[in-house]
Design a protein around this motif. Structure first.
Motif, PDB file in Angstrom:
ATOM      1  N   VAL A 102     -26.607 -21.547 -75.757  1.00 22.83           N
ATOM      2  CA  VAL A 102     -25.757 -20.574 -75.055  1.00 22.83           C
ATOM      3  C   VAL A 102     -25.222 -21.214 -73.775  1.00 22.83           C
ATOM      4  O   VAL A 102     -25.867 -22.057 -73.166  1.00 22.83           O
ATOM      5  CB  VAL A 102     -26.509 -19.267 -74.732  1.00 22.83           C
ATOM      6  CG1 VAL A 102     -27.010 -18.602 -75.997  1.00 22.83           C
ATOM      7  CG2 VAL A 102     -27.652 -19.513 -73.771  1.00 22.83           C
ATOM      8  N   GLY A 103     -24.024 -20.816 -73.397  1.00 26.21           N
ATOM      9  CA  GLY A 103     -23.450 -21.301 -72.147  1.00 26.21           C
ATOM     10  C   GLY A 103     -22.920 -22.710 -72.211  1.00 26.21           C
ATOM     11  O   GLY A 103     -22.838 -23.400 -71.182  1.00 26.21           O
ATOM     12  N   PHE A 104     -22.513 -23.182 -73.409  1.00 26.93           N
ATOM     13  CA  PHE A 104     -21.859 -24.492 -73.503  1.00 26.93           C
ATOM     14  C   PHE A 104     -20.576 -24.449 -72.673  1.00 26.93           C
ATOM     15  O   PHE A 104     -19.939 -23.392 -72.562  1.00 26.93           O
ATOM     16  CB  PHE A 104     -21.549 -24.814 -74.960  1.00 26.93           C
ATOM     17  CG  PHE A 104     -21.063 -26.213 -75.195  1.00 26.93           C
ATOM     18  CD1 PHE A 104     -21.947 -27.280 -75.192  1.00 26.93           C
ATOM     19  CD2 PHE A 104     -19.710 -26.468 -75.390  1.00 26.93           C
ATOM     20  CE1 PHE A 104     -21.500 -28.582 -75.393  1.00 26.93           C
ATOM     21  CE2 PHE A 104     -19.253 -27.761 -75.595  1.00 26.93           C
ATOM     22  CZ  PHE A 104     -20.154 -28.816 -75.592  1.00 26.93           C
ATOM     23  N   PRO A 105     -20.162 -25.576 -72.060  1.00 29.40           N
ATOM     24  CA  PRO A 105     -18.956 -25.560 -71.218  1.00 29.40           C
ATOM     25  C   PRO A 105     -17.764 -24.918 -71.925  1.00 29.40           C
ATOM     26  O   PRO A 105     -17.427 -25.288 -73.053  1.00 29.40           O
ATOM     27  CB  PRO A 105     -18.709 -27.044 -70.937  1.00 29.40           C
ATOM     28  CG  PRO A 105     -20.085 -27.639 -70.960  1.00 29.40           C
ATOM     29  CD  PRO A 105     -20.820 -26.900 -72.047  1.00 29.40           C
ATOM     30  N   GLY A 106     -17.158 -23.945 -71.256  1.00 25.80           N
ATOM     31  CA  GLY A 106     -16.000 -23.254 -71.810  1.00 25.80           C
ATOM     32  C   GLY A 106     -16.332 -22.053 -72.670  1.00 25.80           C
ATOM     33  O   GLY A 106     -15.415 -21.360 -73.139  1.00 25.80           O
ATOM     34  N   GLU A 107     -17.619 -21.765 -72.901  1.00 26.32           N
ATOM     35  CA  GLU A 107     -17.977 -20.626 -73.743  1.00 26.32           C
ATOM     36  C   GLU A 107     -17.581 -19.306 -73.061  1.00 26.32           C
ATOM     37  O   GLU A 107     -18.039 -19.013 -71.961  1.00 26.32           O
ATOM     38  CB  GLU A 107     -19.476 -20.611 -74.043  1.00 26.32           C
ATOM     39  CG  GLU A 107     -19.877 -19.484 -74.998  1.00 26.32           C
ATOM     40  CD  GLU A 107     -21.389 -19.364 -75.156  1.00 26.32           C
ATOM     41  OE1 GLU A 107     -21.874 -19.601 -76.283  1.00 26.32           O
ATOM     42  OE2 GLU A 107     -22.075 -19.036 -74.163  1.00 26.32           O
ATOM     43  N   THR A 108     -16.735 -18.533 -73.717  1.00 22.19           N
ATOM     44  CA  THR A 108     -16.316 -17.236 -73.200  1.00 22.19           C
ATOM     45  C   THR A 108     -17.243 -16.147 -73.742  1.00 22.19           C
ATOM     46  O   THR A 108     -18.059 -16.390 -74.646  1.00 22.19           O
ATOM     47  CB  THR A 108     -14.879 -16.919 -73.627  1.00 22.19           C
ATOM     48  OG1 THR A 108     -14.851 -16.785 -75.063  1.00 22.19           O
ATOM     49  CG2 THR A 108     -13.924 -18.025 -73.198  1.00 22.19           C
ATOM     50  N   GLN A 109     -17.069 -14.942 -73.225  1.00 20.50           N
ATOM     51  CA  GLN A 109     -17.840 -13.816 -73.747  1.00 20.50           C
ATOM     52  C   GLN A 109     -17.525 -13.587 -75.216  1.00 20.50           C
ATOM     53  O   GLN A 109     -18.403 -13.264 -76.019  1.00 20.50           O
ATOM     54  CB  GLN A 109     -17.559 -12.551 -72.931  1.00 20.50           C
ATOM     55  CG  GLN A 109     -18.331 -11.325 -73.374  1.00 20.50           C
ATOM     56  CD  GLN A 109     -19.838 -11.468 -73.242  1.00 20.50           C
ATOM     57  OE1 GLN A 109     -20.328 -12.237 -72.410  1.00 20.50           O
ATOM     58  NE2 GLN A 109     -20.583 -10.740 -74.077  1.00 20.50           N
ATOM     59  N   ARG A 110     -16.263 -13.798 -75.607  1.00 21.05           N
ATOM     60  CA  ARG A 110     -15.868 -13.647 -77.011  1.00 21.05           C
ATOM     61  C   ARG A 110     -16.574 -14.679 -77.888  1.00 21.05           C
ATOM     62  O   ARG A 110     -17.046 -14.366 -78.999  1.00 21.05           O
ATOM     63  CB  ARG A 110     -14.351 -13.789 -77.141  1.00 21.05           C
ATOM     64  CG  ARG A 110     -13.789 -13.671 -78.550  1.00 21.05           C
ATOM     65  CD  ARG A 110     -13.958 -12.277 -79.109  1.00 21.05           C
ATOM     66  NE  ARG A 110     -15.113 -12.205 -80.006  1.00 21.05           N
ATOM     67  CZ  ARG A 110     -15.578 -11.075 -80.511  1.00 21.05           C
ATOM     68  NH1 ARG A 110     -15.005  -9.923 -80.208  1.00 21.05           N
ATOM     69  NH2 ARG A 110     -16.623 -11.077 -81.316  1.00 21.05           N
ATOM     70  N   ASP A 111     -16.648 -15.916 -77.412  1.00 19.56           N
ATOM     71  CA  ASP A 111     -17.371 -16.961 -78.153  1.00 19.56           C
ATOM     72  C   ASP A 111     -18.824 -16.554 -78.342  1.00 19.56           C
ATOM     73  O   ASP A 111     -19.407 -16.727 -79.426  1.00 19.56           O
ATOM     74  CB  ASP A 111     -17.317 -18.292 -77.406  1.00 19.56           C
ATOM     75  CG  ASP A 111     -15.922 -18.880 -77.319  1.00 19.56           C
ATOM     76  OD1 ASP A 111     -15.149 -18.730 -78.288  1.00 19.56           O
ATOM     77  OD2 ASP A 111     -15.600 -19.475 -76.261  1.00 19.56           O
ATOM     78  N   ASN A 168     -15.113 -29.482 -68.223  1.00 22.36           N
ATOM     79  CA  ASN A 168     -14.888 -28.460 -67.202  1.00 22.36           C
ATOM     80  C   ASN A 168     -15.327 -27.086 -67.690  1.00 22.36           C
ATOM     81  O   ASN A 168     -15.781 -26.929 -68.820  1.00 22.36           O
ATOM     82  CB  ASN A 168     -13.407 -28.427 -66.822  1.00 22.36           C
ATOM     83  CG  ASN A 168     -12.952 -29.742 -66.202  1.00 22.36           C
ATOM     84  OD1 ASN A 168     -13.691 -30.344 -65.420  1.00 22.36           O
ATOM     85  ND2 ASN A 168     -11.749 -30.185 -66.536  1.00 22.36           N
ATOM     86  N   PHE A 169     -15.170 -26.117 -66.817  1.00 23.83           N
ATOM     87  CA  PHE A 169     -15.466 -24.715 -67.124  1.00 23.83           C
ATOM     88  C   PHE A 169     -16.942 -24.513 -67.482  1.00 23.83           C
ATOM     89  O   PHE A 169     -17.281 -23.920 -68.511  1.00 23.83           O
ATOM     90  CB  PHE A 169     -14.554 -24.196 -68.255  1.00 23.83           C
ATOM     91  CG  PHE A 169     -13.101 -24.438 -68.000  1.00 23.83           C
ATOM     92  CD1 PHE A 169     -12.438 -23.733 -66.996  1.00 23.83           C
ATOM     93  CD2 PHE A 169     -12.386 -25.383 -68.730  1.00 23.83           C
ATOM     94  CE1 PHE A 169     -11.079 -23.958 -66.748  1.00 23.83           C
ATOM     95  CE2 PHE A 169     -11.041 -25.617 -68.489  1.00 23.83           C
ATOM     96  CZ  PHE A 169     -10.388 -24.907 -67.490  1.00 23.83           C
ATOM     97  N   LYS A 170     -17.789 -25.015 -66.603  1.00 20.45           N
ATOM     98  CA  LYS A 170     -19.228 -24.824 -66.796  1.00 20.45           C
ATOM     99  C   LYS A 170     -19.576 -23.348 -66.575  1.00 20.45           C
ATOM    100  O   LYS A 170     -19.100 -22.714 -65.635  1.00 20.45           O
ATOM    101  CB  LYS A 170     -20.025 -25.701 -65.830  1.00 20.45           C
ATOM    102  CG  LYS A 170     -19.815 -27.212 -66.032  1.00 20.45           C
ATOM    103  CD  LYS A 170     -20.446 -27.677 -67.341  1.00 20.45           C
ATOM    104  CE  LYS A 170     -20.113 -29.133 -67.672  1.00 20.45           C
ATOM    105  NZ  LYS A 170     -20.701 -30.091 -66.746  1.00 20.45           N
ATOM    106  N   VAL A 171     -20.402 -22.814 -67.433  1.00 21.27           N
ATOM    107  CA  VAL A 171     -20.819 -21.418 -67.335  1.00 21.27           C
ATOM    108  C   VAL A 171     -21.860 -21.297 -66.222  1.00 21.27           C
ATOM    109  O   VAL A 171     -22.808 -22.092 -66.169  1.00 21.27           O
ATOM    110  CB  VAL A 171     -21.405 -20.927 -68.675  1.00 21.27           C
ATOM    111  CG1 VAL A 171     -21.884 -19.474 -68.556  1.00 21.27           C
ATOM    112  CG2 VAL A 171     -20.366 -21.064 -69.788  1.00 21.27           C
ATOM    113  N   PRO A 172     -21.720 -20.331 -65.328  1.00 20.39           N
ATOM    114  CA  PRO A 172     -22.701 -20.182 -64.246  1.00 20.39           C
ATOM    115  C   PRO A 172     -24.116 -19.965 -64.778  1.00 20.39           C
ATOM    116  O   PRO A 172     -24.312 -19.353 -65.835  1.00 20.39           O
ATOM    117  CB  PRO A 172     -22.209 -18.943 -63.486  1.00 20.39           C
ATOM    118  CG  PRO A 172     -20.755 -18.856 -63.802  1.00 20.39           C
ATOM    119  CD  PRO A 172     -20.610 -19.374 -65.194  1.00 20.39           C
TER     120      PRO A 172
END
Length: 444
Positions: free
Chosen positions: A304-313, A346-350
């Motif tokens: 979970v929380g791979f870079p760029g993972e959105t809530q939809r993903d 980029n876009f690392k999940v907090p």
């Protein structure tokens, strides 16, 4: 010499440690409790950050033994050793041996040299261009469950994974060597064998070995007289062949259990991870497996929380879990590993969002696991007994084992020693992560 082995990480590390123990005992060494050891071997893992930190913490504790007795020393092997290498010598002077997976076969001889020469340090970190065969003991009883390496390394280079850098490129072992080891283990008492590799489905596809396919290898090992159960791990979905899927319905001693890491239910994340399959391809494999073996138990790995993972993903992953209904899963928050592609994405999940998603996913898995276990009540299964259970009520001795799907089953029996035996059990109740039952017949 007295030795003690401490193991972190995957089943391949467990198998490496088991082999090292057997090899040293065959040379006259004695396996001892930690407080009595003269030599420590630590088999390490660096797939995630936490096991790596555990190694440093452990070495800090082992320093106390070396401080009390300067003759005590430590050998560090596995993935962290391959990464850190001889830097261990600067931070921990009592570490006198570092070895990677390709160097494991040479560890017993290296330890004997280190005992003879207290000033010596040895590094076994070179990658080899072939599978390094290890000496195989031919005598002495083994446990009912045994692991057999069929390959080493990995060629997949998934974006998050450090394994190709710490275990090297894939090298298949010859089928004759694998079969000989398996036959020896069964002769010496093994009832269940697990074939191990980073990606067993690609066995034989790397130009090493002898051209045998994984499906053919399964059939050869399955035919060994006296083998009650055959398992394998880990499988990469992109390489699983139709013949391997069919084997679950054709080989009577191939356990109806498969660990099939999905990592994510989102096509966008699968592409970013470099997994080389789609969600639909994965679900197609699951459908084919259940057509071949309707009662197969599936487990998985999820990040979970791979870079760029959105809530939809993330929701796509939850939906896939509801469709597949895994018996259990190993789920983790993504963490950067040095040198892999994902480290630079980029876009690392907090961190707090990764923790929230992991909690949601694990809650869903716990509910599915409970429902799947409850569905087993009333079934009769063959259980391979691993030993006495931690679940004791004082009225009768409880034993612990696993059915063909890998589920933990506890049951009472007055018999004095069932360890390593097979016995029929009727399931009576489901607990949170296990089942309880009663015996139906005599052990064999």
């Amino acid at each position: 010499m007295r030795f003690h082995i401490l193991t972190f990480g995957c089943q391949m590390n467990v198998a490496d440690s088991d082999w090292l123990s057997q090899a040293l005992i065959s040379r006259g060494w004695t396996e001892s409790a930690e407080e009595d050891a003269q030599v420590f071997l630590v088999t390490t893992c660096s797939v995630r950050e936490k096991p790596e930190q555990k190694v440093y913490s452990l070495l800090g504790r082992l320093k106390g033994y070396a401080d009390r007795d300067p003759a005590v020393f430590v050998g560090v092997g596995g993935c962290v050793a391959q990464q850190i290498g001889e830097e261990f010598w600067n931070r921990f002077p009592f570490v006198r041996l570092v070895f990677g997976t390709d160097g494991t076969a040479m560890v017993p001889q290296a330890l004997e040299r280190l005992v003879e020469d207290p000033a010596l340090r040895v590094s076994l970190l070179d990658f080899l261009d072939h599978y390094p065969e290890r000496e195989q003991p031919e005598e002495g009883r083994v446990g009912a469950q045994a692991f057999v390496n069929i390959m080493q390394g990995c060629d997949n280079f998934c974006a998050y994974c450090i394994v190709p850098f710490t275990r090297g490129r894939q090298k298949s072992r010859s089928s004759d060597a694998i079969a000989a080891e398996c036959e020896s283990l069964v002769r010496r008492g093994a009832r269940e064998l697990t074939l191990l590799g980073q990606n067993v489905n690609s066995y034989g596809q790397d130009g090493h070995g002898d051209g045998t396919t994984f499906a053919s290898l399964l059939r050869r090992i399955s035919a060994i007289p006296g083998l009650a159960r055959l398992k394998f791990t880990t499988s990469h979905p992109k390489d699983i062949a139709p013949e391997v899927v069919a084997a679950f319905g054709e080989l009577p001693n191939l356990s109806p259990q498969l660990h099939l890491p999905v990592q994510s239910g989102s096509d966008a994340m699968l592409k970013s991870m470099g997994r080389k399959y789609t969600r639909e391809r994965y679900l197609g494999i699951v459908r084919d497996l259940r057509a071949a073996c309707p009662h197969i138990a599936l487990t998985t790995d999820i990040i979970v929380g791979f870079p760029g993972e959105t809530q939809r993903d993330f929701e796509d992953t939850l939906e896939l879990m509801r469709q597949v209904r895994y018996e259990s899963s190993f789920s983790f928050k993504y963490s950067d590993r040095p040198g892999v592609r994902a480290e630079k994405m980029n876009f690392k999940v907090p961190e707090e969002e990764k923790a929230r998603r992991l909690a949601v996913l694990q809650d869903l898995q716990n509910r599915i696991t409970a429902e799947e276990l409850e569905s087993r009540v009333g079934a009769e299964v063959d259980v391979l007994v691993e030993g006495t259970s931690r679940m004791q009520d004082g009225a009768a001795l409880f034993w612990r084992g696993r059915d063909g799907g890998g589920r933990i089953i506890n049951f009472p029996s007055p018999l004095p020693d069932l360890t390593g035996k097979m016995i029929r059990v009727r399931i009576l109740a489901a607990k949170k992560h296990s089942l309880t039952g009663e015996t139906r017949g005599e052990p064999w």
